[in-house]
Design a protein around this motif. Structure first.
Motif, PDB file in Angstrom:
ATOM      1  N   UNK A   1       0.839  -1.197   0.000  1.00  0.00           N
ATOM      2  CA  UNK A   1       0.000   0.000   0.000  1.00  0.00           C
ATOM      3  C   UNK A   1       0.876   1.250   0.000  1.00  0.00           C
ATOM      4  N   UNK A   2       1.935   1.251   0.821  1.00  0.00           N
ATOM      5  CA  UNK A   2       2.850   2.399   0.877  1.00  0.00           C
ATOM      6  C   UNK A   2       3.518   2.638  -0.460  1.00  0.00           C
TER       7      UNK A   2
ATOM      8  N   UNK B   1      -2.663   1.977   8.187  1.00  0.00           N
ATOM      9  CA  UNK B   1      -1.915   3.072   8.806  1.00  0.00           C
ATOM     10  C   UNK B   1      -0.419   2.782   8.819  1.00  0.00           C
ATOM     11  N   UNK B   2      -0.050   1.504   8.906  1.00  0.00           N
ATOM     12  CA  UNK B   2       1.377   1.170   8.781  1.00  0.00           C
ATOM     13  C   UNK B   2       1.895   1.569   7.409  1.00  0.00           C
ATOM     14  N   UNK B   3       1.058   1.364   6.375  1.00  0.00           N
ATOM     15  CA  UNK B   3       1.457   1.817   5.043  1.00  0.00           C
ATOM     16  C   UNK B   3       1.716   3.306   4.997  1.00  0.00           C
TER      17      UNK B   3
ATOM     18  N   UNK C   1      13.951   1.275  10.752  1.00  0.00           N
ATOM     19  CA  UNK C   1      13.362   0.129  11.451  1.00  0.00           C
ATOM     20  C   UNK C   1      11.948   0.513  11.846  1.00  0.00           C
ATOM     21  N   UNK C   2      10.943  -0.038  11.155  1.00  0.00           N
ATOM     22  CA  UNK C   2       9.550   0.272  11.468  1.00  0.00           C
ATOM     23  C   UNK C   2       8.846  -0.963  12.006  1.00  0.00           C
ATOM     24  N   UNK C   3       8.244  -0.800  13.162  1.00  0.00           N
ATOM     25  CA  UNK C   3       7.452  -1.847  13.804  1.00  0.00           C
ATOM     26  C   UNK C   3       5.975  -1.498  13.689  1.00  0.00           C
ATOM     27  N   UNK C   4       5.169  -2.451  13.221  1.00  0.00           N
ATOM     28  CA  UNK C   4       3.737  -2.195  13.089  1.00  0.00           C
ATOM     29  C   UNK C   4       3.086  -1.977  14.451  1.00  0.00           C
ATOM     30  N   UNK C   5       3.594  -2.654  15.487  1.00  0.00           N
ATOM     31  CA  UNK C   5       3.078  -2.383  16.828  1.00  0.00           C
ATOM     32  C   UNK C   5       3.416  -0.959  17.247  1.00  0.00           C
TER      33      UNK C   5
END
Length: 393
Positions: A20-21, A170-172, A196-200
């Motif tokens: 999506x991003x 929203x992570x996208x 470093x992206x964490x979905x949490x």
């Protein structure tokens, strides 16, 4: 021109959040090369629903405007293709489990050696560090652990998930923001970066005003359905015709609201003139509002509230949204070609003055651009044939 023309993104991701991003960035002009497994491709190519021309609507919704190359990263020839692509890329996006690409020599440290200006984003469920780093998760897991489900549901009821995969979507958005920020920094310094992206982490960061209530008041906001924990009256009300209307009212709207709905007793109570007073008497205010709205059709209520500028909006079903005259006038829904067929799609919500607007372009058939992309790298027909013989592409 589009604002991201000239940016090349090597997209090693699959399913929803990162695709999506990268679709957002592709439709704003980036050249996104989507790497897929030979034979099967992104898992979402097999996900329901399917259009009548046999292609997954799920896949089409998140992969428009990209180019597709098939590469088997388990083969050394495939890994070399990825290195060569990364050497010419501005960005690499991946959402493999923590450590998976390091074992294949395709992690940030390895690819930085061939391209020091590379921006490399790793999207995982729980990040590269911390006690949960090796755990797996999906959208609803992050909604649950990130607090969203705990805040959502009817008064006194259990947790409820939203009707959309909010954690993935929203992570996208977070991924797109992180990449654009890192690219701006790279252009200023000449040095790439690892993101470093964490979905949490992304879900926790969205808690905003709910967290503010905890930090300021020590309050864990209760589940209140459509009501707002800090503003009364803000809620959806059922009207006489069974339809729902959502109202959001602040202090400046209170007197006009009471006048429009004939709530004279509430209007004459000075204690209710402030939001704090209405919070203290939430049940009384909500009961009176519920009764007043139940006496009107939704159209009558909208007309009465619009006259006095009280913010309101009908609660619309999905088919009503896409048919809404304002949504239509804004061009939010368009059609995208796919071979001989055309299908409806959602446009990006940007209208530029100074750049070309993003316009949806077709999603690629699996591996449609493999030979062309490899030719751009300088691979000749013999080398491409050898990679096919190895099943690396």
């Amino acid at each position: 021109m589009k604002p991201l023309e000239g940016v090349r993104i090597l997209d090693l991701s699959r399913v929803l959040a990162c695709p999506f991003a990268t679709m957002l960035l592709a439709e704003m002009g980036a050249d996104v090369i989507k790497v897929e497994q030979p034979g099967t491709g992104d898992e979402t190519r097999s996900f329901e629903p399917f259009f009548d021309f046999g292609v997954s609507g799920y896949y089409l919704a998140c992969n428009r405007a990209k180019r597709s190359i098939t590469v088997d990263m388990r083969k050394e020839g495939g890994r070399q293709v990825i290195r060569d692509l990364a050497a010419r890329a501005d960005v690499v996006v991946e959402n493999f489990p923590t450590g998976a690409l390091k074992r294949r020599g395709l992690d940030y440290a390895s690819l930085k050696a061939v391209n020091p200006r590379l921006v490399y984003l790793s999207c995982t469920g729980f990040g590269q560090t911390g006690p949960y780093a090796k755990r797996k998760g999906y959208d609803t897991v992050f909604q649950a652990m990130g607090g969203l489900m705990g805040l959502t549901g009817e008064r006194g009821g259990g947790p409820v998930k939203p009707g959309l995969p909010v954690a993935d979507l929203t992570s996208g958005l977070w991924v797109a923001i992180g990449l654009l920020a890192a690219l701006r920094g790279r252009d200023a310094t000449g040095q790439g970066a690892h993101v470093d992206f964490s979905m949490l982490d992304g879900q926790v960061a969205l808690l905003t005003i709910a967290a503010a209530r905890l930090f300021a008041l020590g309050e864990v906001p209760p589940r209140l359905g459509t009501e707002h924990p800090g503003r009364v009256p803000t809620a959806s009300f059922q009207c006489r015709d069974g339809r729902f209307l959502h109202i959001t009212a602040s202090d400046q709207h209170w007197a006009p609201l009471c006048t429009a709905l004939g709530l004279h007793d509430l209007l004459e109570d000075a204690a209710l003139s402030t939001n704090a007073g209405r919070l203290a008497q939430r049940d009384r205010v909500m009961a009176a509002m519920t009764a007043a709205m139940a006496a009107l059709t939704r159209a009558e209520a909208v007309a009465a509230l619009d006259v006095v500028d009280v913010p309101n909006g009908p609660v619309l079903a999905l088919d009503e949204v896409v048919a809404d005259p304002h949504v239509q006038a804004r061009g939010c829904i368009t059609e995208v070609p796919h071979g001989e067929a055309r299908y409806p799609a959602l446009r990006l919500p940007f209208r530029f003055d100074g750049f070309d607007d993003p316009v949806p372009r077709p999603a690629p058939p699996l591996g449609a651009d493999t030979d062309g992309i490899l030719s751009e790298l300088g691979y000749d027909t013999a080398r491409i044939a050898a990679l096919r013989e190895e099943s690396a592409i």
